[in-house]
Write an enzyme that holds these catalytic residues in place. Sequence first.
Site, PDB file in Angstrom:
ATOM      1  N   SER A   1      19.246  10.176  60.338  1.00 49.82           N
ATOM      2  CA  SER A   1      18.842   8.974  59.608  1.00 49.82           C
ATOM      3  C   SER A   1      18.783   7.742  60.513  1.00 49.82           C
ATOM      4  O   SER A   1      19.420   7.696  61.566  1.00 49.82           O
ATOM      5  CB  SER A   1      19.828   8.699  58.471  1.00 49.82           C
ATOM      6  OG  SER A   1      20.080   9.852  57.716  1.00 49.82           O
TER       7      SER A   1
HETATM    8  N1  SAH Z   1      23.034  12.156  57.891  1.00 51.80           N
HETATM    9  C1  SAH Z   1      22.278  13.197  58.540  1.00 51.80           C
HETATM   10  C2  SAH Z   1      20.968  13.287  57.832  1.00 51.80           C
HETATM   11  C3  SAH Z   1      20.386  14.617  57.837  1.00 51.80           C
HETATM   12  S1  SAH Z   1      18.868  14.770  56.941  1.00 51.80           S
HETATM   13  C4  SAH Z   1      22.109  12.801  59.994  1.00 51.80           C
HETATM   14  O1  SAH Z   1      22.215  11.601  60.286  1.00 51.80           O
HETATM   15  O2  SAH Z   1      21.853  13.643  60.843  1.00 51.80           O
HETATM   16  C5  SAH Z   1      19.418  15.503  55.453  1.00 51.80           C
HETATM   17  C6  SAH Z   1      20.037  16.872  55.562  1.00 51.80           C
HETATM   18  O3  SAH Z   1      20.269  17.343  54.238  1.00 51.80           O
HETATM   19  C7  SAH Z   1      19.194  17.937  56.253  1.00 51.80           C
HETATM   20  O4  SAH Z   1      19.911  18.464  57.333  1.00 51.80           O
HETATM   21  C8  SAH Z   1      18.974  18.987  55.169  1.00 51.80           C
HETATM   22  O5  SAH Z   1      18.969  20.333  55.663  1.00 51.80           O
HETATM   23  C9  SAH Z   1      20.156  18.741  54.264  1.00 51.80           C
HETATM   24  N2  SAH Z   1      20.016  19.224  52.874  1.00 51.80           N
HETATM   25  C10 SAH Z   1      18.935  19.216  52.074  1.00 51.80           C
HETATM   26  N3  SAH Z   1      19.241  19.740  50.871  1.00 51.80           N
HETATM   27  C11 SAH Z   1      20.561  20.068  50.904  1.00 51.80           C
HETATM   28  C12 SAH Z   1      21.479  20.647  49.967  1.00 51.80           C
HETATM   29  N4  SAH Z   1      21.114  21.005  48.731  1.00 51.80           N
HETATM   30  N5  SAH Z   1      22.761  20.820  50.360  1.00 51.80           N
HETATM   31  C13 SAH Z   1      23.173  20.486  51.604  1.00 51.80           C
HETATM   32  N6  SAH Z   1      22.354  19.953  52.527  1.00 51.80           N
HETATM   33  C14 SAH Z   1      21.062  19.745  52.178  1.00 51.80           C
END
Ligand code: SAH
Length: 215
Positions: free
Chosen positions: A61
Amino acid sequence: MNLEEENRNMVKYQLKNRGIHDEKVLNAFLKVKRHLFVPKSLEKYAYDDCPLPIGEGQTISQPYIIAFMLQILEIDKDDIVLEIGTGSGYQTALLAEIAPYVYSIERNESLAKNAKKKLEKLGYKNIKIVVGDGTMGWPDEEIKFDKIIVSASAPSVPDPLLKQLKEEGKMVIPIGSRTFQHLNIITKNKDGSIKVEYSDGCMFVPLLGKYGWQM
Ligand code: SAH
C-alpha cells in the site's frame, strides 16, 4: 540520496506535512524500512508516494494511506490487533512496532510465506501469520480484537470480523465497489451496537473470500 534519507523525507513530506501527527505512527515509519519489503528491482522507488507491485498481482500500500489508517485506529500499548491482507508484511511490521500482539491473515500462500520469513529475519516475535480467508476472521473464534485493519476492499463489512471486534474496539476497512471505496471506521459500542463513520476515498485491491468479493 540514500534510502535512509529517502525514508526520513517520506515521513516528513508524505506523512507529517499531510496531517499524520501520532508520534507512535511516525516513529514506526522511521524504524521500518519499506525498501526491505519491495522486490529488489523496485528498491529505488520504495519511498515513492504510491503503491508498488509485490508479485501475485498484489501491491504494497501507499505509505500515507497506511499511516492514515493506523492513526485512525489509535492503537494502545495493550491492544491486540488483527490485520487482514498481510501482503508484503510492511504494514504488519509497522503494527508490531506499536502493538504488543499482531495477528495477520493472508489468503495467498506464497506472499504469506515470504512475509513470515522476512519478519522473522527482522526479529519480530509478536506477529502470528496464517494463510486463509480473512473475511472469516481469525480461526480461533475465542480471540477478540481491540483493533482490526483490513488492507483490501470489500462490498460490505464481513460479519465474522464484526463479531471478533471487542466492545469499544475499532476497525478500519475500505468499503465500496471493486474500483473505488471509502474508508469505513467502525466502532463497537459498550452495548454491542455498531457506529460507522465514513472517511476518505481510496483504491484497494479486492478482498476475495466468503464475505468479500467472489473471484
Ligand atoms: N498491507 C499490505 C497490503 C497488501 S494488498 C502491504 O502493505 O503489503 C492486500 C492483500 O490482501 C493481498 O496480499 C491479498 O492477497 C490479500 N487478500 C485479499 N483477500 C484476502 C482475504 N480474504 N483474506 C486474507 N487476505 C486477503
